[in-house]
Design a protein around this motif. Structure first.
Motif, PDB file in Angstrom:
ATOM      1  N   GLU A 520      10.577 -46.120  26.290  1.00 36.38           N
ATOM      2  CA  GLU A 520      10.006 -44.834  25.947  1.00 36.38           C
ATOM      3  C   GLU A 520      10.659 -43.897  24.985  1.00 36.38           C
ATOM      4  O   GLU A 520      10.115 -43.556  24.018  1.00 36.38           O
ATOM      5  N   TYR A 521      11.952 -44.106  25.175  1.00 34.86           N
ATOM      6  CA  TYR A 521      12.937 -43.627  23.946  1.00 34.86           C
ATOM      7  C   TYR A 521      12.499 -44.135  22.681  1.00 34.86           C
ATOM      8  O   TYR A 521      12.430 -43.369  21.578  1.00 34.86           O
ATOM      9  N   ALA A 522      12.369 -45.438  22.541  1.00 40.20           N
ATOM     10  CA  ALA A 522      12.291 -46.343  21.487  1.00 40.20           C
ATOM     11  C   ALA A 522      10.890 -45.735  20.832  1.00 40.20           C
ATOM     12  O   ALA A 522      10.717 -45.585  19.575  1.00 40.20           O
ATOM     13  N   VAL A 523       9.935 -45.768  21.672  1.00 36.35           N
ATOM     14  CA  VAL A 523       8.226 -44.977  21.253  1.00 36.35           C
ATOM     15  C   VAL A 523       8.559 -43.735  20.544  1.00 36.35           C
ATOM     16  O   VAL A 523       7.818 -43.370  19.807  1.00 36.35           O
ATOM     17  N   HIS A 524       9.355 -43.139  21.464  1.00 35.32           N
ATOM     18  CA  HIS A 524       9.440 -41.707  20.781  1.00 35.32           C
ATOM     19  C   HIS A 524      10.230 -41.449  19.642  1.00 35.32           C
ATOM     20  O   HIS A 524       9.629 -40.686  18.813  1.00 35.32           O
ATOM     21  N   LEU A 525      11.174 -42.246  19.182  1.00 36.55           N
ATOM     22  CA  LEU A 525      11.876 -42.158  17.987  1.00 36.55           C
ATOM     23  C   LEU A 525      11.067 -43.231  17.071  1.00 36.55           C
ATOM     24  O   LEU A 525      11.434 -43.012  15.970  1.00 36.55           O
ATOM     25  N   ASN A 526       9.859 -43.906  17.528  1.00 32.32           N
ATOM     26  CA  ASN A 526       9.140 -44.855  16.514  1.00 32.32           C
ATOM     27  C   ASN A 526      10.238 -45.777  15.858  1.00 32.32           C
ATOM     28  O   ASN A 526      10.181 -46.260  14.725  1.00 32.32           O
ATOM     29  N   LYS A 527      11.147 -46.472  16.845  1.00 36.44           N
ATOM     30  CA  LYS A 527      12.277 -47.315  16.473  1.00 36.44           C
ATOM     31  C   LYS A 527      11.689 -48.657  16.414  1.00 36.44           C
ATOM     32  O   LYS A 527      11.311 -49.168  17.477  1.00 36.44           O
ATOM     33  N   LYS A 528      12.094 -49.411  15.493  1.00 38.00           N
ATOM     34  CA  LYS A 528      11.750 -50.927  15.576  1.00 38.00           C
ATOM     35  C   LYS A 528      12.709 -51.776  16.148  1.00 38.00           C
ATOM     36  O   LYS A 528      13.887 -51.270  16.086  1.00 38.00           O
ATOM     37  N   GLY A 529      12.487 -52.922  16.665  1.00 38.42           N
ATOM     38  CA  GLY A 529      13.356 -54.024  17.123  1.00 38.42           C
ATOM     39  C   GLY A 529      13.479 -53.518  18.414  1.00 38.42           C
ATOM     40  O   GLY A 529      12.550 -53.226  19.248  1.00 38.42           O
ATOM     41  N   VAL A 530      14.808 -53.503  19.124  1.00 37.44           N
ATOM     42  CA  VAL A 530      15.177 -53.385  20.349  1.00 37.44           C
ATOM     43  C   VAL A 530      16.116 -52.180  20.530  1.00 37.44           C
ATOM     44  O   VAL A 530      16.941 -51.692  19.845  1.00 37.44           O
ATOM     45  N   MET A 531      15.719 -51.300  21.644  1.00 40.44           N
ATOM     46  CA  MET A 531      16.395 -50.214  22.183  1.00 40.44           C
ATOM     47  C   MET A 531      17.027 -50.490  23.391  1.00 40.44           C
ATOM     48  O   MET A 531      16.542 -50.715  24.194  1.00 40.44           O
ATOM     49  N   TRP A 532      18.437 -50.314  23.293  1.00 41.11           N
ATOM     50  CA  TRP A 532      19.377 -50.740  24.549  1.00 41.11           C
ATOM     51  C   TRP A 532      19.283 -49.210  25.447  1.00 41.11           C
ATOM     52  O   TRP A 532      19.392 -48.169  25.063  1.00 41.11           O
ATOM     53  N   ASN A 533      19.470 -49.485  26.834  1.00 41.87           N
ATOM     54  CA  ASN A 533      19.554 -48.107  27.527  1.00 41.87           C
ATOM     55  C   ASN A 533      20.944 -47.358  27.251  1.00 41.87           C
ATOM     56  O   ASN A 533      20.707 -46.142  27.424  1.00 41.87           O
ATOM     57  N   HIS A 534      21.947 -48.091  26.922  1.00 41.57           N
ATOM     58  CA  HIS A 534      23.254 -47.433  26.533  1.00 41.57           C
ATOM     59  C   HIS A 534      22.903 -46.514  25.423  1.00 41.57           C
ATOM     60  O   HIS A 534      23.942 -45.459  25.089  1.00 41.57           O
ATOM     61  N   GLU A 535      22.054 -46.746  24.492  1.00 41.09           N
ATOM     62  CA  GLU A 535      21.891 -45.956  23.273  1.00 41.09           C
ATOM     63  C   GLU A 535      21.101 -44.847  23.421  1.00 41.09           C
ATOM     64  O   GLU A 535      20.919 -43.816  22.700  1.00 41.09           O
ATOM     65  N   VAL A 536      20.310 -44.652  24.733  1.00 37.96           N
ATOM     66  CA  VAL A 536      19.482 -43.547  25.073  1.00 37.96           C
ATOM     67  C   VAL A 536      20.411 -42.328  25.672  1.00 37.96           C
ATOM     68  O   VAL A 536      21.530 -42.280  26.361  1.00 37.96           O
TER      69      VAL A 536
END
Length: 762
Positions: A520-536
């Motif tokens: 959800e956070y990756a879609v919010h930031l429109n980040k490509k690739g992988v978003m890890w939970n510890h980065e949220v």
């Protein structure tokens, strides 16, 4: 009854046939050996008689040679030619000395004399006699002096032999044959100057045949060409006359069975004598009879042992088949018809079972993707109550969990948000399928399942079982390569979110929730690739204690799994202490929720009736919210240790009662030969493997060894206090075979049952 079953009879008949075939061959070999032995015995007897004949003819030839030497003796010739008015005493002495040595080399020449007509004198090796004086010491029973003088002394003889006659030798009765030769050898005018007479004792002749008569206990008879007896031993003249007159007896045959014995006949080509010996059949066939006895003994013993072994093997081999037939009839409700035997019934049902099993296996393979998908959906939703349940379900779904640790991730296909037309859904289905195939090619056998129409949940189980940045980099590379591949090949763009490391399969749902947040956070930031939970960047507005985690904690404590419960509480504390900064109010609410969980647990029947209920409830109520979370966690761990210890003790008591039930049933049914672990499992309504492991764990011995000991204890009592035989005792303690009972008794006690009973009596 098993012994009346067709299967048992078929096995027994086959073993009997196997015994009969070599027995027939052995019987033929036995007949051959008997025939050969009999032929050899007859041949040896004939050979022995022929050798006796050769020796006797050689001795008689020496007697004849002796008379020829006398004929050329100079001193004797001088005496024969002197007138009766001239007494040559010195010549007589010299002649006696010269002929004295002949009897020293041939026992046939031990008793002989020479009659000199001109001197009317009888010369012997030891002395000289007047005929009347000699007759007083040596004479025939059937001849008077006058007859002896006329037939022996005054008559011309040419190698003449007087048949066997009764004779008196210095007062001793015997039987002799007499060899007579006139001297000189050409005396044919009715008068001879001298006569050489050799008297041969019958005992000396029959001693040459003692090899036959002494060994076999038969008889021997030698007759001349006219049928007059030369020597006879072991029988009488009437019997020999009867034998010669019997038309059933062929005198020309070398060997023939006559009445109860073997008669062997040989003829001399020199003097026409007939040599005949009779050997009793039982003595002749002594070796053959010994072979016959040993052969019958061995054959009979082997057949008896073979029949016993055949009975045992037929019983052992048919017993499982009959039990299987019984189980099949009981399960399928079918009876073997008159047209089909048990093997047809068994093969038909087994073929039917194999066919159904293959159909079931095919159906399971077809349903396997659905089973895997359902398992993964339950796993990420946290619907399993314990780790053992998850492991069992994973085996059924054919999913490898490795060491049960790893990461949960979600991959979303971009560009379809809010679109739900039929065409779009069909396109998404195709895209998800392509995405799964590509991920399987890049990452291997990775468990994955659908989440909605545009998302895929992926579980990365690590072989190492420990958290490391290298594993996270590997997952990032796999998803990165996946994105590049599907973009270049299918023009599909993706985004992914991954949760934190889960150390046990019971924490997969937590990692899944974290992956949802990361995506959800990756879609919010429109980040490509992988978003890890510890980065949220988490907003710590509430504590972490989902409902499914609470249910699993309750289930884990009820199962008595202390280590898993400690790990779950530790995970909850880590989520709230390390990853969140809780306010004082949120901390109090978290502690209150945990206390409420334990109070819910204590309100269940399993704990309300326990002796630890009041004590544990007071400990839960006394936990203060103001204490540090580390202290609170230690207090919860202490409470869980007490509750899990109670559950473990309760399980142990249940196990002991179950083992006592098994022992009680065994003590009642030990006399049944069909008592097995399978029967016991049916009685206590537990799986066979389960009670086998439980019995060994509680008692320290296998059930089979325990059953043998129970039976042997009862056997010892019966041996001490009853008059039953060993075979009867074997049947009374559950053994179909007394041999098996004896072997088991000796293995356990070190001595046989009979020896034990004797030593106890002593």
């Amino acid at each position: 009854m098993l012994r009346n079953s067709n299967v048992f009879r078929r096995f027994l008949i086959s073993y009997v046939v196997i015994l009969i075939i070599p027995s027939i061959g052995g019987y033929m070999s036995y007949l051959t050996s008997i025939s050969v032995t009999q032929s050899i015995s007859i041949e040896n007897s004939v050979t022995q008689l022929q050798k006796s004949q050769e020796i006797l003819e050689r001795r008689m030839a020496e007697v004849e040679g002796f008379t020829r030497q006398l004929a050329v003796n100079q001193e004797l010739n001088v005496l024969m030619n002197e007138r009766d008015d001239e007494t040559n005493v010195y010549g007589i002495w010299r002649t006696m000395r010269n002929v004295l040595t002949f009897g020293q080399t041939n026992d046939f020449l031990q008793n002989y004399y020479i009659y000199l007509a001109n001197y009317n004198l009888v010369l012997t090796p030891g002395s000289s006699y007047r005929p009347d004086h000699y007759y007083e010491t040596f004479h025939y029973r059937d001849l008077s002096f006058a007859a002896w003088n006329k037939e022996i002394l005054q008559k011309t003889h040419r190698s003449e032999i007087k048949p066997l006659s009764a004779f008196v030798n210095k007062g001793t009765d015997t039987s002799v044959i007499t060899y007579m030769q006139s001297l000189p050898l050409d005396s044919f005018n009715g008068f001879s100057p001298a006569v050489a007479v050799v008297i041969i004792d019958e005992k000396i002749i029959t001693s040459l045949l003692s090899g036959l008569t002494g060994r076999y206990g038969g008889w021997a008879h030698i007759s001349d060409a006219e049928g007059n007896t030369i020597a006879l031993q072991g029988s009488g003249e009437p019997a020999m006359s009867k034998l010669a007159a019997d038309p059933d007896f062929d005198s020309m045959k070398v060997s023939q069975f006559y009445q109860d014995g073997l008669v062997i006949t040989t003829r001399s080509g020199k003097n026409g004598w007939v040599y005949r010996a009779g050997i009793p059949r039982h003595a002749l066939l002594e070796n053959a009879n010994r072979i016959k006895y040993v052969s019958w003994l061995i054959t009979g013993g082997t057949l008896c042992i073979g029949l016993i072994v055949g009975l045992v093997l037929a019983y052992r081999n048919s017993a499982p088949i009959n039990r299987m037939i019984g189980v099949m009839k009981e399960q399928f409700g079918k009876e073997a018809t008159g047209e089909h035997n048990e093997f047809d019934f068994l093969s038909g049902n087994i073929a039917n079972m194999i066919t159904k099993n293959k159909l079931l296996e095919t159906e399971l393979h077809r349903q396997l993707p659905l089973v895997r998908d359902a398992f993964l959906k339950r796993l990420i939703a946290g619907e399993f109550e314990s780790k053992d349940e998850i492991v069992s379900a994973a085996l059924q779904a054919d999913i490898s969990l490795n060491k049960g640790a790893g990461y949960a991730g979600i991959i979303q296909i971009n560009g379809y948000s809010g679109m739900d037309s039929v065409e779009i859904l069909n396109e998404l289905n195709a895209s998800r399928l392509l995405l799964k195939q590509a991920l399987a090619e890049l990452g291997g056998n990775i468990p994955m399942t659908d989440m909605g129409s545009d998302k895929i949940v992926v579980l990365f189980f690590m072989e190492s079982g420990a958290h490391s940045e290298h594993e996270q980099e590997s997952i990032t590379q796999i998803i990165g390569k996946l994105g590049q591949y599907v973009l270049s090949e299918y023009r599909i763009t993706i985004q992914a979110g991954c949760g934190n490391f889960f150390a046990a399969v019971t924490e997969v749902s937590r990692s899944f929730e974290q992956a949802k947040q990361a995506l959800e956070y990756a879609v919010h930031l429109n980040k490509k690739g992988v978003m890890w939970n510890h980065e949220v960047q988490n907003e710590n507005t509430s504590y972490y204690y989902p409902l499914d985690t609470e249910q699993r904690l309750i289930s884990t404590i009820r199962a008595g799994e202390l280590e898993e419960a400690r790990r779950m509480v530790g995970s909850i504390m880590m989520q709230n202490m390390d990853l969140r900064e809780l306010s004082i109010e949120m901390k109090h609410q978290l502690v209150g929720e945990l206390k409420g969980t334990f109070l819910k647990l204590l309100d269940q029947k399993a704990f309300m009736e326990s002796p630890v209920f009041e004590c544990v409830k007071k400990k839960v109520m006394d936990i203060g919210s103001a204490e540090p979370l580390e202290t609170i966690q230690a207090e919860f761990n202490s409470i869980m240790e007490e509750l899990c210890g109670f559950i473990t003790h309760k399980k142990k008591d249940t196990h002991i009662r179950l083992v006592q039930q098994i022992k009680q049933y065994t003590s009642e049914m030990y006399m049944d030969p069909e008592l097995t672990l399978y029967r016991v499992a049916e009685q206590v309504e537990r799986p066979e493997k389960y009670i086998s492991q439980l019995f060994k764990e509680v008692t320290g011995v296998n059930f089979s060894d325990y059953l043998v000991k129970v039976r042997m204890d009862q056997a010892v009592l019966l041996l001490q206090k009853s008059g039953y035989t060993v075979d009867e005792i074997a049947g009374r303690v559950g053994y179909n075979s007394s041999h098996s009972f004896r072997r088991a008794f000796k293995r356990l006690t070190g001595i046989s049952p009979s020896t034990y009973r004797q030593s106890h009596g002593d």
